[in-house]
Design an enzyme around this catalytic site. Structure first.
Site, mmCIF file in Angstrom:
data_model
loop_
_atom_site.group_PDB
_atom_site.id
_atom_site.type_symbol
_atom_site.label_atom_id
_atom_site.label_comp_id
_atom_site.label_asym_id
_atom_site.label_seq_id
_atom_site.Cartn_x
_atom_site.Cartn_y
_atom_site.Cartn_z
ATOM 1 N N THR A 163 0.819 -1.219 0.000
ATOM 2 C CA THR A 163 0.000 0.000 0.000
ATOM 3 C C THR A 163 0.851 1.266 0.000
ATOM 4 O OG1 THR A 163 -1.713 -1.193 1.221
ATOM 5 C CG2 THR A 163 -1.861 1.208 1.181
ATOM 6 N N GLN A 197 -5.296 -2.296 -2.797
ATOM 7 C CA GLN A 197 -5.102 -0.966 -2.237
ATOM 8 C C GLN A 197 -4.380 -0.108 -3.278
ATOM 9 O OE1 GLN A 197 -4.217 -3.836 -0.818
ATOM 10 N NE2 GLN A 197 -4.860 -3.915 1.319
ATOM 11 N N ASP A 241 -12.254 2.436 2.920
ATOM 12 C CA ASP A 241 -11.248 3.118 3.747
ATOM 13 C C ASP A 241 -10.548 4.231 2.970
ATOM 14 O OD1 ASP A 241 -11.907 1.126 5.554
ATOM 15 O OD2 ASP A 241 -10.144 -0.095 5.124
#
Length: 368
Positions: A163, A197, A241
């Site tokens: 990420t 991600q 998120d």
């Protein structure tokens, strides 16, 4: 040898004695009034001392005309330099990366990169050695920096980027500013897939500010990694998120747009200890979009997020908040709401450990 505290104590006793003698010698004077005056003097003295201590935190900079909160920043702002980036060759550089490479390490001046309209397909990194960099775009036609890396994409060493390294724009330097810019990661998110991600921007330096900027992505759009950050009038879009990290940040007058295909979370703040001074505060924002979301889920055991004066559309789930399946976090997280509006702000179905803040409790979260 007597200690400093001993002399301070003796002076205190003498002041009391002096006060008593004074009271006795004054006739027809209300003793209670005199005592109140003495107490008032001590309070004022304490306030002056507290003010002096606060001022001592600031710095006296020659030529600044007084104290400034940050001498380095003040000096950088008084000695600016401007670089133009334009893809058609009419500027100083054609790419943002070339412009950044031209800045000397440990730069002490505010360097403004005036980035002309266009789509810049490049992965941009600002190292810690390059503070005081500003990205300045055109308000009527903001430039876009775009990429499509994900956490699972192999890096130069053949290993997955993860990420952290998936960001289209990564800022490790302090004092970064972006104005009228678009940051984008076009990698899609497929529900149930791993390693997707895809960060549009990661901000890891402190004392950063973003004005009139847009952040587009799916999973993990904006990595608010660490440091003090301010976002004003920004558009932030994602699915899962899409605002996450350890940062201590204020989001003011921002538009938060969910594109979640299933239930997801708007924020994932990772405060791992009650002693860590971090958290996300959202003031005067709009939460809307097409996908159902929790306002936040506890990435860290002591996750801290507050929404105040925010309009919440019906996409906000009635529970409001998620402990990410770990009930012991219910007594540790700090998830607060203050004077919010809209159908998603209905508190009827909120989790019992959500906090409905009083005026006093909200004060630390509604200002810089």
């Amino acid at each position: 040898m007597a200690s400093k505290s001993y002399f301070q104590f003796i002076l205190f006793l003498l002041s009391l004695s002096n006060f008593s003698l004074k009271c006795c010698s004054l006739r027809n004077v209300d003793k209670e009034t005199d005592f109140n005056k003495w107490v008032s003097w001590n309070i004022q003295n304490h306030q002056k001392k507290a003010l002096w201590q606060a001022e001592s935190v600031s710095q006296q900079v020659p030529g600044a005309g007084g104290r400034v909160l940050d001498g380095k920043l003040w000096k950088a702002e008084t000695n600016k330099v401007r670089i133009t980036v334009c893809q058609n060759g009419t500027g100083d550089f054609k790419t943002i990366r070339e412009a950044i490479k031209s800045i000397p390490p440990y730069n002490t001046r505010r360097v403004i990169l005036e980035i002309k309209p266009g789509v810049y397909r490049e992965k941009v990194s600002i190292p810690k050695t390059l503070p005081f960099v500003t990205f300045l775009g055109n308000s009527s036609d903001p430039p876009t920096i775009t990429g499509n890396d994900t956490a699972s994409v192999p890096g130069s060493d053949g290993k997955p980027l993860k990420t952290f390294q998936s960001a289209t724009v990564a800022v490790d330097a302090d004092y970064f500013v972006a104005i009228n810019m678009k940051f984008q990661n076009t990698a899609p998110h497929v529900v149930g897939s791993m390693g997707e991600q895809a960060v549009a921007l990661r901000i890891s330096g402190t004392k950063a500010a973003f004005y009139n900027c847009s952040f587009y992505g799916a999973q993990d759009t904006l990595y608010d990694h660490k440091g003090l950050h301010y976002f004003n009038n920004c558009f932030i879009q994602g699915s899962v998120d899409f605002i996450f990290g350890y940062g201590r940040s204020l989001y003011e007058n921002c538009y938060l747009n969910s594109t979640a295909k299933k239930k997801a979370s708007l924020t994932a703040q990772k405060r791992s200890s009650s002693s860590i001074d971090s958290g996300f505060s959202f003031k005067n924002n709009v939460v809307t979009g097409s996908g159902l979301v929790y306002l936040g889920r506890a990435w860290g055991d002591y996750s801290r997020v507050v929404f105040s004066f925010t309009f919440m559309d019906k996409i906000v789930l009635p529970q409001g908040w998620s402990d990410w399946g770990d009930q012991k976090r219910d007594t540790r997280v700090f998830y607060g709401e203050y004077k919010c509006s809209g159908p998603g702000a209905n508190l009827t179905g909120r989790v019992p450990w959500a906090r409905i803040l009083t005026d006093e409790e909200a004060k630390p979260f509604i200002g810089t």
